[in-house]
Design an enzyme around this catalytic site. Structure first.
Site, short mmCIF file in Angstrom:
data_model
loop_
_atom_site.label_atom_id
_atom_site.label_comp_id
_atom_site.label_asym_id
_atom_site.label_seq_id
_atom_site.Cartn_x
_atom_site.Cartn_y
_atom_site.Cartn_z
N ASP A 1 -44.76 4.34 10.59
CA ASP A 1 -43.64 5.27 10.65
C ASP A 1 -43.79 6.08 11.95
OD1 ASP A 1 -41.97 7.31 8.12
OD2 ASP A 1 -41.43 6.79 10.18
C1 GLC Z 1 -38.62 8.72 10.36
C2 GLC Z 1 -38.67 8.35 8.90
C3 GLC Z 1 -38.47 6.89 8.63
C4 GLC Z 1 -37.51 6.31 9.66
C5 GLC Z 1 -38.22 6.37 11.00
C6 GLC Z 1 -37.34 5.84 12.14
O1 GLC Z 1 -39.63 9.62 10.64
O2 GLC Z 1 -39.81 8.77 8.17
O3 GLC Z 1 -37.97 6.76 7.29
O4 GLC Z 1 -37.19 4.99 9.33
O5 GLC Z 1 -38.66 7.67 11.32
O6 GLC Z 1 -36.24 6.65 12.31
#
Ligand code: GLC
Length: 738
Positions: A282
């Site tokens: 993430d």
């Molecule tokens: C964010 C979220 C995740 C998302 C990613 C890309 O921090 O936690 O759910 O898909 O970044 O945007």
């Protein structure tokens, strides 16, 4: 974390053609892999965000396009549209090996057509409608150069203080597992490669919804038994549905960050579950192992993440800046890098990007798909099905022709951006139908007036007198209250779940004027609204229903659609009850009578019961449940028993009922909750119509993860319960497992 002996990572690496993979593609992957330099291999493990950011900005990125052209980037997120994706893909194709980029985006509840937020869709309990919603999102995304969505979010969420409950399927493992599979199939179709299918991503692996105190990005402490029993099954369901990717999570599990967690990513996901897709971290979570105190620096974090099975690095630049050195120093075996690269290249071949890197970036198709006039109908259908009728005294609803004057009051009455909810790709409020507009279009000769009364937040009550005055001329008042869309989603934990601002004061002032009040509540999470629950004459929970929200609500208010939604989450009476789900334990001192709580498992200042229970939702009609039978009073481990009963529509409207099957294991080596959802059916019946409903009981429904993490059905007695909600059991029977 139970120290299960996990197979050395190398064992998994030699499965070049993992089971379920296409051997021809695997050969093509290896033909590219052997041409790649170490630097180019590490480049495939690096993912950059485009100009729109969905996390803390990383200012280390100096020249992104140059990195892409050097082959130092394998994927981009937050770049969309045929024009931009073609331009950036063209840069990647100038690299030495011309390996195409993957373009990814958070397509959470629609790309161009904005659907209800995922928690709202879960309230429909309609798996076909949920799959159809994801399919429209996939078709539109794939026409705009997108190959990969970071959805479905499959985290079980039992703490509404955590704003991300909005993105999931609620509190139940069984319902959440079925919805996870439906969403994966909706996004990916039966197989990837077509231009109406995109890679899905099961996230956030794992147990992010159990963050301590409901605070986003916080630690998670739970037993292995709970991890396997409650939080892992929706991820396994996504694997079984063929999900192409996983995303790990920001939280630790029992002190080990998910990103650096070999037990999760190698032992379970890539080992036991034989997952042959790839794992993306993430946003920045690899680098975040440093502030967690799990890694000394980005180099150490890179070592721990790649060893633990994190294949691609979203935005922390840790891999790009450290992996080559780690391999050269012998700290990271090249086989680990090759395995990660293989997993990523495999998906690029599967999508067809090596054959045609611009396959998803076709301007003609983009125009055609975006102008498809049928997509909004799919959005309206699931929006209607997601609405939950919580109260309807004296059958105030559906609104009758005799209701001539309606005043709509509240800050969400004309709201448009809020109805889109959080995590949308691009807001276009010109398409959004507000509650007020939906009513105007539907109300025929009735007079619809509007008074805002107050803002969503703030203390200004100067609008109250005009609102109260407007009630005088009204036959019925419709109040539109709730949260703003920014109040749920990522980084939106709330310690107070009551209506923001002075909305409750506005409700009380309006209600005191003495006319029937229908409260329409909009939010991305369960809120706490006890006075509204007690004093409203009717209540609809309308979540954030997307661009068709106003029409969907009006159709329900006028009975064009008989509400059929059921709550996918428990609604507490107070924050003090949280975490609260329907899966409560009897304890050794159960409360039998709320008036007799001395030395019982109870609060002295609050009831144990929720305001509204999981699975609860009313209809304009009514249903009877009669004649439960079991095909046998007992069964063996490999046996099956059929449970049947008759469902009858005993009211005057056609309607759909979600009949729910719950089970309790009466005596077990690990104490089980009073009830667990094990099956359901959404049944449409005409007024007066009956139907025999049958559930098949096999040992899978009786089994659970015991202390040794074995999935076992233990001999003994089980209570089988059928009902209209987890707190509305209509029929019960006992079954013995021999
Ligand atoms: C964010 C979220 C995740 C998302 C990613 C890309 O921090 O936690 O759910 O898909 O970044 O945007």
């Amino acid at each position: 974390m139970k120290k299960l002996l996990y197979l050395p990572a190398l064992f998994i690496l030699f499965q070049h053609t993992a089971s379920g993979q296409d051997s021809k593609i695997a050969v093509r992957v290896d033909s590219v892999l052997k041409l790649m330099t170490l630097q180019e291999k590490v480049g495939q493990l690096n993912q950059y965000s485009g100009r729109v950011v969905t996390g803390p900005v990383n200012d280390q990125k100096t020249n992104m396009l140059n990195d892409i052209q050097q082959g130092n980037v394998g994927s981009m997120l937050n770049v969309k549209g045929v024009k931009d994706t073609r331009e950036i893909q063209a840069v990647a194709l100038k690299s030495r090996l011309k390996i195409p980029l993957l373009f990814s985006l958070d397509v959470i509840h629609g790309y161009k057509t904005v659907f209800p937020v995922p928690l709202a869709e879960a309230a429909s309990w309609d798996l076909d409608a949920i799959r159809a919603s994801a399919h429209v999102a996939a078709r539109e995304s794939a026409a705009s150069g997108i190959h990969w969505t970071f959805a479905p979010m499959v985290d079980v969420g039992r703490d509404p203080r955590w704003g991300r409950v909005m993105e999931g399927a609620g509190e139940d493992t069984y319902l959440g597992s079925l919805i996870a599979a439906a969403r994966v199939k909706g996004f990916q179709g039966d197989h990837l490669g077509g231009t109406d299918a995109i890679m899905a991503c099961a996230k956030h692996f794992a147990a992010y919804g159990a963050a301590i105190a409901g605070r986003d990005y916080n630690a998670v402490d739970l037993s292995d038994q709970q991890l396997w029993q409650t939080y892992l099954p929706p991820f396994k369901a996504a694997v079984d549905a063929g999900v192409a990717t996983f995303m790990n999570s920001f939280n630790t599990i029992n002190g080990v960050p998910a990103t650096g967690n070999s037990y999760l990513q190698r032992t379970i996901l890539k080992g036991k579950w034989n997952f042959n897709g790839f794992v993306v971290s993430d946003w920045g979570s690899i680098g975040e192992m440093v502030p967690w105190g799990f890694a000394t620096d980005l180099k150490d974090a890179s070592l721990k993440a790649i060893t633990a099975g994190s294949d691609m690095d979203m935005e922390s630049l840790a891999y790009k800046n450290n992996l080559v050195q780690l391999v050269k120093e012998g700290q990271v075996k090249i086989e680990l890098i090759d395995d990660a690269v293989r997993r990523i290249l495999y998906q690029k071949f599967l999508l067809g990007l090596f054959d045609d890197p611009y396959k998803f970036s076709d301007a003609g198709r983009e125009k055609k798909v975006m102008n498809d006039k049928t997509s909004y109908l799919v959005a309206r259908d699931i929006a209607q099905k997601s609405i939950v009728l919580l109260k309807n005294t004296k059958e105030l609803l559906p609104l009758q022709k005799a209701v001539k004057n309606i005043v709509v009051i509240g800050p969400l009455a004309k709201a448009k951006r809020d109805l889109e909810g959080g995590w949308i790709v691009e807001s276009d409020t010109t398409k959004v139908i507000s509650l007020y507009e939906g009513l105007l279009a539907r109300a025929g000769k009735a007079n619809i007036s509007f008074i805002k009364g107050c803002d969503i937040s703030g203390t200004d009550q100067s609008g109250f007198p005009a609102a109260v005055a407007a009630v005088q001329q009204a036959d019925v008042v419709i109040m539109a209250l709730g949260e703003s869309f920014e109040m749920t989603g990522e980084a939106t934990s709330r310690a107070d779940l009551s209506l923001p601002g002075v909305q409750m004061e506005l409700f009380k002032a309006v209600k005191a004027a003495g006319k029937p009040v229908v409260s329409v509540l909009m939010a991305g999470r369960p809120m706490i609204f006890n006075e509204i629950a007690e004093q409203s004459d009717a209540i609809l929970y309308a979540w954030y229903l997307g661009e068709q929200g106003g029409t969907a609500i009006a159709n329900v208010l006028y009975g064009d659609y008989n509400p059929s939604g059921k709550l996918p989450s428990t609604f507490p009476r107070s924050v003090g009850q949280i975490p609260l789900s329907y899966q409560v334990y009897n304890t050794g001192r159960p409360v039998k009578n709320p008036k007799d709580i001395k030395y019982k498992s109870a609060y002295i200042d609050e009831l144990n019961s929720p305001r509204y229970a999981f699975g609860y939702g009313l209809s304009y009609t009514s249903f009877s449940y009669t004649g439960l039978t079991l095909s046998a009073p007992d069964m063996t481990q490999d046996g099956k028993v059929q449970l049947s009963f008759t469902l009858k529509n005993t009211g005057k409207y056609a309607g759909a009922e979600v009949v729910q099957l719950y089970l309790r294991d009466l005596v077990s080596t690990v104490v089980r909750p009073l009830k667990e959802l094990k099956d359901f059916q959404k049944v449409m019946l005409k007024a007066g119509e009956s139907k025999v409903i049958t559930f098949s009981i096999s040992k899978e429904k009786l089994a659970y993860y015991n202390h040794d993490l074995n999935f076992v059905a233990e001999p003994g007695f089980f209570s089988l319960m059928v009902g209209s909600a987890s707190d509305d059991i209509r029929l019960e029977a006992k079954l013995e497992l021999k």
